[in-house]
Scaffold this active site. Structure first.
Site, short mmCIF file in Angstrom:
data_model
loop_
_atom_site.label_atom_id
_atom_site.label_comp_id
_atom_site.label_asym_id
_atom_site.label_seq_id
_atom_site.Cartn_x
_atom_site.Cartn_y
_atom_site.Cartn_z
N ILE A 31 0.83 -1.20 0.00
CA ILE A 31 0.00 0.00 0.00
C ILE A 31 0.87 1.25 0.00
O ILE A 31 0.65 2.18 -0.76
CB ILE A 31 -0.94 0.00 1.22
N GLY A 32 1.85 1.26 0.85
CA GLY A 32 2.70 2.45 0.90
C GLY A 32 3.77 2.28 1.96
O GLY A 32 3.86 1.25 2.61
N ASP A 70 -0.29 14.80 15.18
CA ASP A 70 0.08 14.89 13.76
C ASP A 70 -1.17 14.78 12.88
O ASP A 70 -1.15 14.09 11.86
CB ASP A 70 1.11 13.80 13.42
N PHE A 103 9.34 4.78 8.93
CA PHE A 103 9.87 3.57 9.57
C PHE A 103 8.99 2.37 9.28
O PHE A 103 9.06 1.37 9.98
CB PHE A 103 9.92 3.79 11.10
N SER A 104 8.17 2.48 8.30
CA SER A 104 7.17 1.43 8.12
C SER A 104 6.88 1.14 6.65
O SER A 104 7.17 1.94 5.77
CB SER A 104 5.86 1.89 8.77
N LYS A 148 0.93 -3.16 9.02
CA LYS A 148 1.97 -2.13 9.08
C LYS A 148 3.20 -2.76 9.71
O LYS A 148 3.17 -3.16 10.88
CB LYS A 148 1.47 -0.94 9.91
N1 LIG Z 1 -4.94 0.66 7.86
C1 LIG Z 1 -4.59 1.12 6.66
N2 LIG Z 1 -5.31 0.82 5.56
C2 LIG Z 1 -4.94 1.29 4.35
N3 LIG Z 1 -3.87 2.06 4.13
C3 LIG Z 1 -3.11 2.39 5.18
C4 LIG Z 1 -3.42 1.95 6.50
N4 LIG Z 1 -2.48 2.45 7.35
C5 LIG Z 1 -1.64 3.16 6.60
N5 LIG Z 1 -2.00 3.14 5.30
C6 LIG Z 1 -1.33 3.80 4.19
O1 LIG Z 1 -0.02 3.26 4.11
C7 LIG Z 1 0.89 4.28 3.75
C8 LIG Z 1 2.02 4.29 4.76
O2 LIG Z 1 1.46 4.64 6.00
P1 LIG Z 1 2.35 4.84 7.29
O3 LIG Z 1 1.44 5.21 8.41
O4 LIG Z 1 3.25 3.67 7.45
O5 LIG Z 1 3.30 6.02 6.89
P2 LIG Z 1 2.98 7.53 6.65
O6 LIG Z 1 1.97 8.00 7.61
O7 LIG Z 1 2.70 7.74 5.20
O8 LIG Z 1 4.37 8.14 6.98
P3 LIG Z 1 4.97 8.38 8.42
O9 LIG Z 1 4.67 7.20 9.27
O10 LIG Z 1 6.40 8.53 8.17
O11 LIG Z 1 4.28 9.61 8.88
C9 LIG Z 1 0.11 5.58 3.67
O12 LIG Z 1 -0.19 5.83 2.32
C10 LIG Z 1 -1.16 5.29 4.44
O13 LIG Z 1 -2.25 6.01 3.91
#
Ligand SMILES: Nc1ncnc2c1ncn2[C@@H]1O[C@H](COP(=O)(O)OP(=O)(O)OP(=O)(O)O)[C@@H](O)[C@H]1O
Length: 477
Positions: free
Chosen positions: A102-103, A216, A107-108, A125
């Protein structure tokens, strides 16, 4: 959103390459083409997909979550997914089939998975926790997720841990980010804005009632659960969240390492239960909706009663963190702050939602902070003449420089604009055109690198990022 703005982590680690959601919305198709071209070139080579994605600038933050890998590259996608699966703990892959990426965050990495037994889709995640920053962000996120259960907050299902990585199984949000939908709809009114804000406020009010401050809040962290018009909106990404001084669990959750999988279910009675999570939710999972109330508020303004419940939350936080464009004045000044910083961020989100532009924006970080500290923003330009005075009043009630002047989440839910607009069925001014134009304008500006975009926010107590001097400990904004 924020002109290549850099998220400021509680520690000095700074997320590199943070890209605004405007770029994600407007600039994605361009990047996508670059990504496709680059992937074509390295077909059959050992070049890692992630290095291609990274060098193309298409990060998880940029790419709408539905657009995972380039279409027409199925073979390659298959290989990449297979390669990616190898990074998963066998305990995880025994239970979940890894479907697609997904993305990724700082750190993830987030992947779409399917539970092998129930075939239900989830998101996992995966967080790298060997480095200190990663572990701290993970601790924070897990500490919150283990405690929450609300329709407008992403739900943790279970957790797997190893010394290197933590795997959080989450409900899967397939509806995209808040602004993906604003853009995709082609029609956007104040009523649409209030409906999105209502859901966000419900989630945030719930968090505040537990003593949790998100720290945030921004449009990228608000995801729709499904693509339908009636989808609920989920508050996500608790990597910077704080319990302040009021940790209901009696201490910050450590992630622990090397343990086996652990059910979650705290307060929600659903630990380790995989069946029926996304479909089986009932409104207000824990049956509570008591939100925070700040003393001395809610009396003199029509329609802003708070519905009772909840005493004053006086815990203080002092760590500077968040995304600069959404930072409240007291955070900028490094003063002790409370959950009202989230309400400021919601004011920023409401402003963007109604206009497609930012209330506080400047390529220069000191100038940005100066504008925030003065609470200097305007309702000039399109579409503001078409926006109601009540909507502007709502924003003003959140973007108060003095935190005690801001509405709390529950008060915001009772603001006349939210109450009347969300219930309205009459047709209203379509703000979509102006919003899209403003977003596009911002995106084109955001493609010019900003001199301040990679600077770090000094963390010394009392440091004033505007004057670049140290302020007396309790100087008011
Ligand atoms: N439960 C979920 N369902 C669908 N997509 C998700 C979910 N959680 C996170 N994502 C998507 O996965 C991607 C990565 O999310 P993640 O929270 O790991 O990092 P981020 O918020 O983009 O960056 P950071 O953690 O550095 O602020 C994002 O595009 C987010 O919208």
């Amino acid at each position: 959103m924020g002109c290549g703005s850099t998220k400021v982590l509680p520690e000095s680690s700074v997320k590199n390459g943070y890209v605004s959601f405007v770029k994600s919305v407007v600039g994605y198709s361009h990047k996508r083409k670059e990504l496709d071209d680059e992937l074509q070139k390295c077909k059959g080579t050992q070049k890692d997909f992630w290095s291609v994605v990274q060098s193309s600038g298409v990060t998880g933050t940029q790419a709408p979550s539905r657009v995972l890998l380039p279409t027409g590259q199925d073979g390659q996608r298959h290989n990449k997914v297979a390669k990616y699966k190898a990074k998963f703990d066998p305990r995880v892959t025994a239970r979940y089939d890894i479907k697609a990426l997904i993305g990724r965050g700082s750190f993830s990495r987030v992947v779409r998975v399917e539970h092998r037994a129930t075939r239900q889709p989830f998101a996992i995640k995966m967080m790298e926790v060997e480095a200190r920053e990663g572990r701290e962000v993970c601790d924070s996120e897990l500490g919150v997720l283990r405690r929450v259960s609300h329709l407008n907050v992403v739900q943790l299902v279970e957790v797997f841990q190893s010394p290197q990585r933590v795997y959080m199984v989450l409900e899967l949000a397939t509806g995209g980010e808040l602004f993906d939908r604003v853009i995709a709809k082609g029609h956007f009114t104040e009523r649409d804005a209030t409906r999105a804000l209502q859901m966000t406020l419900a989630g945030v009010g719930y968090l505040h009632s537990l003593g949790i401050t998100h720290r945030d809040l921004k449009p990228e962290n608000l995801l729709y659960y499904h693509p339908g018009a009636d989808s609920r909106l989920l508050v996500t990404d608790f990597g910077l969240a704080s319990f302040g001084n009021r940790d209901p669990g009696g201490g910050k959750d450590g992630v622990g390492s090397g343990s086996g999988d652990s059910g979650v279910g705290r307060g929600s009675g659903r630990g380790g239960s995989l069946g029926g999570v996304p479909g089986g939710k009932v409104a207000n999972r824990d049956g509570k909706e008591s939100c925070d109330r700040r003393d001395g508020k809610g009396s003199g303004r029509d329609g802003r009663g708070d519905g009772g419940g909840g005493g004053r939350r006086d815990w203080s936080m002092t760590t500077t963190c968040g995304t600069p464009e959404y930072m409240a004045p007291e955070v900028v000044l490094r003063l002790p702050y409370s959950c009202q910083v989230d309400m400021w961020a919601l004011g920023v989100i409401a402003y963007i939602l109604l206009s497609g532009s930012m209330p506080f924006e400047d390529d220069s970080r000191p100038r940005l902070y100066r504008a925030i500290l003065r609470g200097r923003y305007s309702f000039h330009g399109e579409p503001w003449p078409s926006v109601s005075n009540l909507a502007k009043d709502f924003i003003e009630c959140l973007l108060g420089v003095d935190p005690s002047s801001r509405l709390t989440a529950i008060q915001a839910l009772h603001h006349p604009w939210v109450v009347t607009m969300s219930a309205s069925s009459s047709s209203m001014t379509n703000l979509h055109r102006s919003i899209s134009q403003n977003l596009r304008r911002r995106a084109s500006r955001a493609s010019v690198p900003s001199s301040s975009s990679s600077s770090r926010c000094p963390r010394e107590p009392g440091y004033d990022p505007v004057s670049k001097t140290h302020l007396p400990a309790q100087q008011a904004p």
